[in-house]
Design a protein around this motif. Structure first.
Motif, PDB file in Angstrom:
ATOM      1  N   UNK A  69      -1.455  44.627  -9.379  1.00 58.98           N
ATOM      2  CA  UNK A  69      -2.048  45.850  -9.915  1.00 58.98           C
ATOM      3  C   UNK A  69      -3.071  45.487 -10.979  1.00 58.98           C
ATOM      4  N   UNK A  70      -4.281  45.988 -10.788  1.00 56.53           N
ATOM      5  CA  UNK A  70      -5.316  45.792 -11.798  1.00 56.53           C
ATOM      6  C   UNK A  70      -5.349  47.033 -12.693  1.00 56.53           C
ATOM      7  N   UNK A  71      -5.517  46.810 -13.971  1.00 62.72           N
ATOM      8  CA  UNK A  71      -5.589  47.922 -14.910  1.00 62.72           C
ATOM      9  C   UNK A  71      -6.468  47.502 -16.091  1.00 62.72           C
ATOM     10  N   UNK A  72      -6.839  48.454 -16.890  1.00 59.31           N
ATOM     11  CA  UNK A  72      -7.650  48.133 -18.057  1.00 59.31           C
ATOM     12  C   UNK A  72      -7.307  49.064 -19.211  1.00 59.31           C
ATOM     13  N   UNK A  73      -7.425  48.530 -20.390  1.00 58.71           N
ATOM     14  CA  UNK A  73      -7.266  49.304 -21.618  1.00 58.71           C
ATOM     15  C   UNK A  73      -8.619  49.265 -22.313  1.00 58.71           C
ATOM     16  N   UNK A  74      -9.380  50.319 -22.133  1.00 56.09           N
ATOM     17  CA  UNK A  74     -10.744  50.312 -22.670  1.00 56.09           C
ATOM     18  C   UNK A  74     -10.755  50.319 -24.194  1.00 56.09           C
ATOM     19  N   UNK A  75      -9.698  50.845 -24.789  1.00 55.22           N
ATOM     20  CA  UNK A  75      -9.613  50.810 -26.242  1.00 55.22           C
ATOM     21  C   UNK A  75      -9.470  49.398 -26.767  1.00 55.22           C
ATOM     22  N   UNK A  76      -8.780  48.565 -25.994  1.00 58.51           N
ATOM     23  CA  UNK A  76      -8.602  47.150 -26.363  1.00 58.51           C
ATOM     24  C   UNK A  76      -9.625  46.267 -25.673  1.00 58.51           C
ATOM     25  N   UNK A  77     -10.470  46.890 -24.834  1.00 59.30           N
ATOM     26  CA  UNK A  77     -11.499  46.122 -24.138  1.00 59.30           C
ATOM     27  C   UNK A  77     -10.876  44.983 -23.333  1.00 59.30           C
ATOM     28  N   UNK A  78      -9.777  45.285 -22.675  1.00 60.81           N
ATOM     29  CA  UNK A  78      -9.014  44.254 -21.968  1.00 60.81           C
ATOM     30  C   UNK A  78      -8.691  44.726 -20.556  1.00 60.81           C
ATOM     31  N   UNK A  79      -8.767  43.802 -19.627  1.00 66.63           N
ATOM     32  CA  UNK A  79      -8.400  44.051 -18.237  1.00 66.63           C
ATOM     33  C   UNK A  79      -7.171  43.217 -17.917  1.00 66.63           C
ATOM     34  N   UNK A  80      -6.296  43.772 -17.104  1.00 65.03           N
ATOM     35  CA  UNK A  80      -5.050  43.086 -16.757  1.00 65.03           C
ATOM     36  C   UNK A  80      -4.927  42.945 -15.246  1.00 65.03           C
ATOM     37  N   UNK A  81      -4.181  41.935 -14.844  1.00 65.17           N
ATOM     38  CA  UNK A  81      -3.768  41.806 -13.456  1.00 65.17           C
ATOM     39  C   UNK A  81      -2.272  41.528 -13.468  1.00 65.17           C
ATOM     40  N   UNK A  82      -1.509  42.544 -13.123  1.00 62.01           N
ATOM     41  CA  UNK A  82      -0.056  42.394 -13.021  1.00 62.01           C
ATOM     42  C   UNK A  82       0.255  41.863 -11.632  1.00 62.01           C
ATOM     43  N   UNK A  83       0.925  40.733 -11.580  1.00 59.37           N
ATOM     44  CA  UNK A  83       1.220  40.084 -10.305  1.00 59.37           C
ATOM     45  C   UNK A  83       2.726  39.993 -10.138  1.00 59.37           C
ATOM     46  N   UNK A  84       3.241  40.693  -9.153  1.00 60.16           N
ATOM     47  CA  UNK A  84       4.667  40.699  -8.859  1.00 60.16           C
ATOM     48  C   UNK A  84       4.928  40.063  -7.504  1.00 60.16           C
ATOM     49  N   UNK A  85       6.164  39.716  -7.259  1.00 57.58           N
ATOM     50  CA  UNK A  85       6.567  39.121  -5.970  1.00 57.58           C
ATOM     51  C   UNK A  85       5.628  37.985  -5.593  1.00 57.58           C
ATOM     52  N   UNK A  86       5.388  37.105  -6.523  1.00 61.38           N
ATOM     53  CA  UNK A  86       4.438  36.020  -6.295  1.00 61.38           C
ATOM     54  C   UNK A  86       4.915  35.075  -5.203  1.00 61.38           C
ATOM     55  N   UNK A  87       3.938  34.554  -4.473  1.00 64.27           N
ATOM     56  CA  UNK A  87       4.199  33.641  -3.370  1.00 64.27           C
ATOM     57  C   UNK A  87       3.481  32.320  -3.633  1.00 64.27           C
ATOM     58  N   UNK A  88       3.952  31.227  -3.047  1.00 66.14           N
ATOM     59  CA  UNK A  88       3.256  29.950  -3.237  1.00 66.14           C
ATOM     60  C   UNK A  88       1.775  30.031  -2.861  1.00 66.14           C
ATOM     61  N   UNK A  89       1.438  30.839  -1.890  1.00 66.58           N
ATOM     62  CA  UNK A  89       0.034  30.951  -1.477  1.00 66.58           C
ATOM     63  C   UNK A  89      -0.834  31.694  -2.492  1.00 66.58           C
ATOM     64  N   UNK A  90      -0.223  32.252  -3.529  1.00 56.82           N
ATOM     65  CA  UNK A  90      -0.990  32.853  -4.618  1.00 56.82           C
ATOM     66  C   UNK A  90      -1.446  31.809  -5.635  1.00 56.82           C
ATOM     67  N   UNK A  91      -0.988  30.588  -5.476  1.00 60.83           N
ATOM     68  CA  UNK A  91      -1.372  29.517  -6.390  1.00 60.83           C
ATOM     69  C   UNK A  91      -2.878  29.300  -6.365  1.00 60.83           C
ATOM     70  N   UNK A  92      -3.498  29.378  -7.526  1.00 61.45           N
ATOM     71  CA  UNK A  92      -4.954  29.251  -7.638  1.00 61.45           C
ATOM     72  C   UNK A  92      -5.354  29.344  -9.103  1.00 61.45           C
ATOM     73  N   UNK A  93      -6.612  29.065  -9.352  1.00 62.82           N
ATOM     74  CA  UNK A  93      -7.201  29.412 -10.641  1.00 62.82           C
ATOM     75  C   UNK A  93      -7.741  30.828 -10.513  1.00 62.82           C
ATOM     76  N   UNK A  94      -7.354  31.677 -11.441  1.00 60.68           N
ATOM     77  CA  UNK A  94      -7.759  33.072 -11.417  1.00 60.68           C
ATOM     78  C   UNK A  94      -8.861  33.313 -12.448  1.00 60.68           C
TER      79      UNK A  94
END
Length: 122
Positions: A69-94
């Motif tokens: 899930x991607x989300x952002x808090x514009x008040x904090x000027x921050x973007x998030x990526x919540x990653x659940x149920x991670x799999x080995x194939x998600x391994x990478x530089x983000x």
């Protein structure tokens, strides 16, 4: 100098969760779409998720739908990526990136962070 700074990467077991954060230094990205991309060893950089400034529109690659899930808090000027149920194939530089318009194409993004490593063990 404008920079995007990612944080929150690390090593996690399959099935676990991580939350990545991205915040700019040197300026705000008001009005810009923000995206997350990833690059695994020996592979090309690929789109993961993106959202508009308002958050009204989001895009996800098929393999992460329902898990990330991607989300952002514009008040904090921050973007998030919540990653659940991670799999080995998600391994990478983000990487987080900023674009004038919402896009899944990396060439549309003109500001990039340095990346944060995510490693998912089986």
């Amino acid at each position: 100098q404008v920079q995007l700074v990612e944080s929150g990467g690390g090593l996690v077991q399959a099935g676990g969760s991580l939350r990545l954060s991205c915040a700019p230094s040197g300026r705000t990205f008001s009005g810009r779409a923000m995206g997350w991309f990833r690059q695994a060893p020996g592979k090309e950089r690929e789109f993961v998720a993106a959202m508009t400034w308002s958050g009204g529109n989001t895009y996800y690659r098929d393999s992460v739908k329902g898990r990330f899930t991607i989300s952002r808090d514009n008040g904090k000027n921050t973007v998030y990526l919540q990653m659940n149920s991670l799999k080995p194939e998600d391994t990478a530089v983000y990487y987080c990136a900023a674009a004038v318009r919402l896009s899944t194409w990396s060439n549309d993004y003109d500001y990039w962070g340095q990346g944060t490593q995510v490693t998912v063990s089986s």
